[in-house]
Design a protein around this motif. Sequence first.
Motif, mmCIF file in Angstrom:
data_model
loop_
_atom_site.group_PDB
_atom_site.id
_atom_site.type_symbol
_atom_site.label_atom_id
_atom_site.label_comp_id
_atom_site.label_asym_id
_atom_site.label_seq_id
_atom_site.Cartn_x
_atom_site.Cartn_y
_atom_site.Cartn_z
ATOM 1 N N ALA A 14 0.826 -1.207 0.000
ATOM 2 C CA ALA A 14 0.000 0.000 0.000
ATOM 3 C C ALA A 14 0.864 1.263 0.000
ATOM 4 C CB ALA A 14 -0.926 -0.007 1.214
ATOM 5 N N LEU A 15 1.960 1.242 0.749
ATOM 6 C CA LEU A 15 2.876 2.387 0.762
ATOM 7 C C LEU A 15 3.510 2.581 -0.610
ATOM 8 C CD1 LEU A 15 4.531 1.708 4.217
ATOM 9 C CD2 LEU A 15 3.201 3.746 3.633
ATOM 10 N N ALA A 16 3.860 1.478 -1.271
ATOM 11 C CA ALA A 16 4.429 1.571 -2.614
ATOM 12 C C ALA A 16 3.404 2.135 -3.599
ATOM 13 C CB ALA A 16 4.913 0.201 -3.078
ATOM 14 N N LEU A 17 2.144 1.725 -3.471
ATOM 15 C CA LEU A 17 1.089 2.259 -4.327
ATOM 16 C C LEU A 17 0.917 3.759 -4.110
ATOM 17 C CD1 LEU A 17 -1.558 -0.573 -3.850
ATOM 18 C CD2 LEU A 17 -0.473 0.041 -6.027
ATOM 19 N N ALA A 18 0.944 4.159 -2.852
ATOM 20 C CA ALA A 18 0.775 5.582 -2.538
ATOM 21 C C ALA A 18 1.885 6.431 -3.140
ATOM 22 C CB ALA A 18 0.724 5.785 -1.027
ATOM 23 N N ALA A 19 3.078 5.839 -3.282
ATOM 24 C CA ALA A 19 4.237 6.564 -3.813
ATOM 25 C C ALA A 19 4.398 6.358 -5.317
ATOM 26 C CB ALA A 19 5.497 6.117 -3.091
ATOM 27 N N PRO A 24 0.189 13.131 -9.070
ATOM 28 C CA PRO A 24 0.503 14.538 -8.784
ATOM 29 C C PRO A 24 0.602 14.822 -7.296
ATOM 30 C CG PRO A 24 -1.790 14.281 -9.470
ATOM 31 C CD PRO A 24 -1.115 12.967 -9.711
ATOM 32 N N PHE A 25 1.562 15.663 -6.941
ATOM 33 C CA PHE A 25 1.649 16.144 -5.567
ATOM 34 C C PHE A 25 0.543 17.172 -5.351
ATOM 35 C CE2 PHE A 25 5.863 14.565 -6.425
ATOM 36 C CZ PHE A 25 6.243 13.969 -5.237
ATOM 37 N N GLY A 26 0.369 17.602 -4.156
ATOM 38 C CA GLY A 26 -0.650 18.599 -3.888
ATOM 39 C C GLY A 26 -0.943 18.662 -2.414
ATOM 40 N N PRO A 27 -2.019 19.350 -2.054
ATOM 41 C CA PRO A 27 -2.319 19.545 -0.633
ATOM 42 C C PRO A 27 -2.884 18.305 0.032
ATOM 43 C CG PRO A 27 -4.028 20.528 -1.996
ATOM 44 C CD PRO A 27 -2.947 20.079 -2.936
ATOM 45 N N ASN A 28 -3.205 17.262 -0.735
ATOM 46 C CA ASN A 28 -3.777 16.056 -0.156
ATOM 47 C C ASN A 28 -2.696 15.030 0.172
ATOM 48 O OD1 ASN A 28 -6.446 17.024 -0.505
ATOM 49 N ND2 ASN A 28 -6.401 16.386 -2.643
ATOM 50 N N PRO A 29 -2.958 14.146 1.141
ATOM 51 C CA PRO A 29 -1.982 13.095 1.452
ATOM 52 C C PRO A 29 -1.940 12.054 0.343
ATOM 53 C CG PRO A 29 -4.002 12.740 2.693
ATOM 54 C CD PRO A 29 -4.146 14.078 2.016
ATOM 55 N N ARG A 30 -0.832 11.317 0.290
ATOM 56 C CA ARG A 30 -0.695 10.211 -0.653
ATOM 57 C C ARG A 30 -1.109 8.938 0.087
ATOM 58 N NH1 ARG A 30 4.888 10.669 -3.792
ATOM 59 N NH2 ARG A 30 3.569 10.101 -5.554
ATOM 60 N N VAL A 31 -2.067 8.211 -0.492
ATOM 61 C CA VAL A 31 -2.676 7.083 0.221
ATOM 62 C C VAL A 31 -2.773 5.878 -0.704
ATOM 63 C CG1 VAL A 31 -4.671 6.285 1.549
ATOM 64 C CG2 VAL A 31 -4.033 8.713 1.589
ATOM 65 N N LEU A 132 0.599 0.199 12.165
ATOM 66 C CA LEU A 132 1.453 -0.688 11.392
ATOM 67 C C LEU A 132 2.268 0.121 10.385
ATOM 68 C CD1 LEU A 132 2.314 -3.558 10.582
ATOM 69 C CD2 LEU A 132 0.357 -3.610 9.010
ATOM 70 N N MET A 133 3.602 0.037 10.478
ATOM 71 C CA MET A 133 4.539 0.746 9.595
ATOM 72 C C MET A 133 4.293 2.260 9.626
ATOM 73 S SD MET A 133 4.863 -1.979 6.412
ATOM 74 C CE MET A 133 6.406 -1.238 5.833
ATOM 75 N N ALA A 134 4.051 2.756 10.826
ATOM 76 C CA ALA A 134 3.767 4.181 10.985
ATOM 77 C C ALA A 134 4.947 5.063 10.580
ATOM 78 C CB ALA A 134 3.370 4.475 12.433
ATOM 79 N N GLU A 135 6.163 4.603 10.884
ATOM 80 C CA GLU A 135 7.340 5.406 10.544
ATOM 81 C C GLU A 135 7.459 5.578 9.031
ATOM 82 O OE1 GLU A 135 12.223 5.256 11.086
ATOM 83 O OE2 GLU A 135 10.923 4.011 12.342
ATOM 84 N N GLU A 136 7.254 4.491 8.296
ATOM 85 C CA GLU A 136 7.341 4.567 6.842
ATOM 86 C C GLU A 136 6.221 5.451 6.276
ATOM 87 O OE1 GLU A 136 9.082 0.572 8.081
ATOM 88 O OE2 GLU A 136 7.459 1.915 8.703
ATOM 89 N N ALA A 137 5.031 5.344 6.845
ATOM 90 C CA ALA A 137 3.914 6.164 6.374
ATOM 91 C C ALA A 137 4.136 7.642 6.667
ATOM 92 C CB ALA A 137 2.615 5.683 7.014
ATOM 93 N N THR A 138 4.747 7.926 7.805
ATOM 94 C CA THR A 138 5.070 9.316 8.139
ATOM 95 C C THR A 138 6.069 9.887 7.149
ATOM 96 O OG1 THR A 138 4.646 8.940 10.493
ATOM 97 C CG2 THR A 138 6.045 10.824 9.913
ATOM 98 N N ARG A 139 7.082 9.100 6.808
ATOM 99 C CA ARG A 139 8.075 9.558 5.842
ATOM 100 C C ARG A 139 7.438 9.803 4.467
ATOM 101 N NH1 ARG A 139 11.643 6.245 7.258
ATOM 102 N NH2 ARG A 139 11.255 4.551 5.784
ATOM 103 N N LEU A 140 6.525 8.937 4.075
ATOM 104 C CA LEU A 140 5.845 9.095 2.791
ATOM 105 C C LEU A 140 5.112 10.424 2.705
ATOM 106 C CD1 LEU A 140 4.642 7.862 0.105
ATOM 107 C CD2 LEU A 140 2.740 7.092 1.557
ATOM 108 N N ASN A 141 4.446 10.803 3.781
ATOM 109 C CA ASN A 141 3.613 12.013 3.772
ATOM 110 C C ASN A 141 4.191 13.126 4.642
ATOM 111 O OD1 ASN A 141 1.263 11.817 2.040
ATOM 112 N ND2 ASN A 141 0.643 10.081 3.313
ATOM 113 N N ARG A 142 5.529 13.186 4.713
ATOM 114 C CA ARG A 142 6.137 14.175 5.603
ATOM 115 C C ARG A 142 5.790 15.594 5.187
ATOM 116 N NH1 ARG A 142 12.595 14.147 3.962
ATOM 117 N NH2 ARG A 142 12.319 15.088 1.910
ATOM 118 N N GLY A 143 5.708 15.856 3.883
ATOM 119 C CA GLY A 143 5.372 17.198 3.426
ATOM 120 C C GLY A 143 3.970 17.600 3.832
ATOM 121 N N TRP A 144 3.031 16.691 3.668
ATOM 122 C CA TRP A 144 1.644 16.961 4.050
ATOM 123 C C TRP A 144 1.531 17.174 5.561
ATOM 124 C CZ3 TRP A 144 -1.957 13.431 6.551
ATOM 125 C CH2 TRP A 144 -3.279 13.909 6.577
#
Length: 350
Positions: A14-19, A24-31, A132-144
């Motif tokens: 799921a993290l790979a899909l989100a990335a 497009p980047f933007g004001p929304n989180p990547r999920v 679950l994998m909160a650290e990786e998810a935080t890194r994925l959406n650090r900008g948001w």
Amino acid sequence: MGTSSAEREAMARALALAATPGVPFGPNPRVGCVLLDDDGRVVAEGLHRGAGTAHAEVDALSQVDDALLRQGLTAVVTLEPCDHTGRTGPCSEALLTAGVRRVVHALPDPTEAAGGGARRLREAGVEVECGLMAEEATRLNRGWLHGLRHGRPFVTWKLATSLDGRSAAADGTSRWVSNAASRRDTHRLRGLADVMMAGTGTVLTDGPRLNVRDEHDRPLPRQAQPLRVVVGERPLPGDAAVLDDSAATWVTGTRDLSAVLTTLFEQGRREVFLEGGPTLAGAFLAAGLVDEVVAYVAPLLIGDGIPAAQGLPFTSITDALRLDVLDVTTIGAAPETDVRLTMRPHEKEA
């Protein structure tokens, strides 16, 4: 209850899909979202592709037939399902309607508008696990996440320097301080941002293109390029490389860093990659606007030359800006092996 190995594998997917590149980047989180059956098998995948498009959970559910839904699936999602109606409906409601029996998400949604999905699901009898994998998810959406807290984009300063801290020799030459592998790695990091930034001095002196290029030095498609931003008051010639048609460019016409970051934030930009210009780097550092530093340190001594950052307001070692080292990696083969340091400014205790 805890999470299973199948759910952990699903979260990594799921993290790979989100990335996914090109989203497009933007004001929304990547999920991203992965749906599992009772045996832990993947039955569908989904991701959010930008504002106005289906959320990851709905995207995944749209690919499942009614027979599978009646069995009761597990949804593994990188962010707590939303519980509000915007351009699309609440994901919590979509999951309940579909009969999902269990939801595993990496991070709670910290926003007042969209948060609360986990509570609604639990109240309806759905098993919910968070973390679950909160650290990786935080890194994925650090900008948001950073934008929610600070109201401005996350700024990464990238520099290439010699062992004695020089970005260029005394005669101004700087091609190349870092090795070819480091330069390829830099393009990878550029592609993770939605803004590439440099000062007018660097643009006028070095003529950089400030775009993302592949291993053959070919620009990626324009839609995959970050916005190029040139900070400063000096005008640029019409034939400047940074004004080519490979990516969009904004020449700010100002040195007001706060105003520039505010404008970018209002445009939905959340990740700034600051590259090029010791004067601009020094201004960002002095203003406390650098959130991460990526330094490629080459094993060479240049001697008198141009420092990586200029204009820093430090006169004593006690005033120095200290950094916490997050990662140290060697890049390239001998005799041209660079060391990449990833660091964050040290947060002083209150």
